[in-house]
Design a protein around this motif. Structure first.
Motif, PDB file in Angstrom:
ATOM      1  N   GLU A  58       0.976  -1.343   0.106  1.00 56.75           N
ATOM      2  CA  GLU A  58       0.324   0.203  -0.119  1.00 56.75           C
ATOM      3  C   GLU A  58       0.516   1.665  -0.126  1.00 56.75           C
ATOM      4  OE1 GLU A  58      -3.037   0.117  -0.205  1.00 56.75           O
ATOM      5  OE2 GLU A  58      -3.701  -1.296  -0.160  1.00 56.75           O
ATOM      6  N   LEU A  59       1.620   1.178   0.546  1.00 58.93           N
ATOM      7  CA  LEU A  59       3.223   2.254   0.755  1.00 58.93           C
ATOM      8  C   LEU A  59       3.158   2.489  -0.402  1.00 58.93           C
ATOM      9  CD1 LEU A  59       4.998   2.066   3.646  1.00 58.93           C
ATOM     10  CD2 LEU A  59       3.630   3.719   3.760  1.00 58.93           C
ATOM     11  N   ARG A  60       3.778   1.228  -1.694  1.00 59.68           N
ATOM     12  CA  ARG A  60       4.611   1.250  -2.467  1.00 59.68           C
ATOM     13  C   ARG A  60       3.238   2.296  -3.340  1.00 59.68           C
ATOM     14  NH1 ARG A  60       7.651  -4.453  -2.962  1.00 59.68           N
ATOM     15  NH2 ARG A  60       9.160  -2.670  -1.861  1.00 59.68           N
ATOM     16  N   LYS A  61       1.838   1.477  -3.116  1.00 57.86           N
ATOM     17  CA  LYS A  61       0.700   2.485  -4.108  1.00 57.86           C
ATOM     18  C   LYS A  61       0.994   3.620  -3.685  1.00 57.86           C
ATOM     19  CE  LYS A  61      -1.374  -1.682  -4.644  1.00 57.86           C
ATOM     20  NZ  LYS A  61      -3.510  -2.373  -3.636  1.00 57.86           N
ATOM     21  N   GLU A  62       1.164   3.836  -2.742  1.00 62.14           N
ATOM     22  CA  GLU A  62       0.903   6.064  -2.795  1.00 62.14           C
ATOM     23  C   GLU A  62       2.418   6.176  -2.945  1.00 62.14           C
ATOM     24  OE1 GLU A  62      -0.643   9.014  -0.448  1.00 62.14           O
ATOM     25  OE2 GLU A  62      -1.439   7.280  -1.005  1.00 62.14           O
ATOM     26  N   MET A  63       3.609   6.089  -3.236  1.00 62.95           N
ATOM     27  CA  MET A  63       4.260   6.588  -3.463  1.00 62.95           C
ATOM     28  C   MET A  63       4.545   6.444  -4.698  1.00 62.95           C
ATOM     29  SD  MET A  63       6.262   4.698  -0.658  1.00 62.95           S
ATOM     30  CE  MET A  63       8.150   6.176   0.134  1.00 62.95           C
ATOM     31  N   GLY A  64       3.782   5.993  -6.059  1.00 61.32           N
ATOM     32  CA  GLY A  64       3.891   5.244  -7.016  1.00 61.32           C
ATOM     33  C   GLY A  64       4.949   4.989  -7.628  1.00 61.32           C
TER      34      GLY A  64
END
Length: 132
Positions: free
Chosen positions: A125-131
């Motif tokens: 989820e953090l990776r999705k948020e950070m692109g």
């Protein structure tokens, strides 16, 4: 690449989640809570509790995130389905038998078995948020 080991990493990740949007944090908490709930349902009858009605398994719920917190377990109160799971997790004194009945934990076992998967969900989820 992000890798984690142990509860300290989990705490750091939760703190990092506090810096991201509430929507992302809530999505991660919901997904992680669902994974933990399913694992708890799988484990509830694996540690000494015998299935009769299936009520114990069905009583395990996940709350919606509120202020960055999600709860997984049974609803509180003696009249709630599955209230006795607390006694199995921590042990209890049986008045009729006149002795302490030792714990037969399942929730803590499920959490320990699921920590890695929960961390993976947070990272995803953090990776999705950070692109990423």
């Amino acid at each position: 690449m992000l890798e984690f080991e142990g509860i300290d990493d989990l705490i750091r990740e939760v703190e990092l989640l506090e810096t991201v949007s509430a929507r992302t944090r809530n999505r991660a908490l919901k997904r992680a809570g669902d994974v933990l709930r399913e694992r708890m349902k799988q484990e509830v009858y694996q540690h000494g509790l015998h299935e009769k009605s299936g009520e114990a398994q069905e009583s395990i719920i996940r709350t919606d995130p509120k202020k960055g917190v999600v709860y997984v377990g049974t609803e509180g109160g003696v009249k709630q389905p599955g209230f006795y799971l607390y006694m199995h997790e921590f042990g209890y004194y049986n008045v009729r038998a006149g002795r302490f009945i030792p714990p037969k934990p399942f929730a803590s076992v499920a959490f320990e078995m699921t920590k890695g998967e929960i961390l993976d969900i947070y990272v995803e989820e953090l990776r999705k948020e950070m692109g990423m």
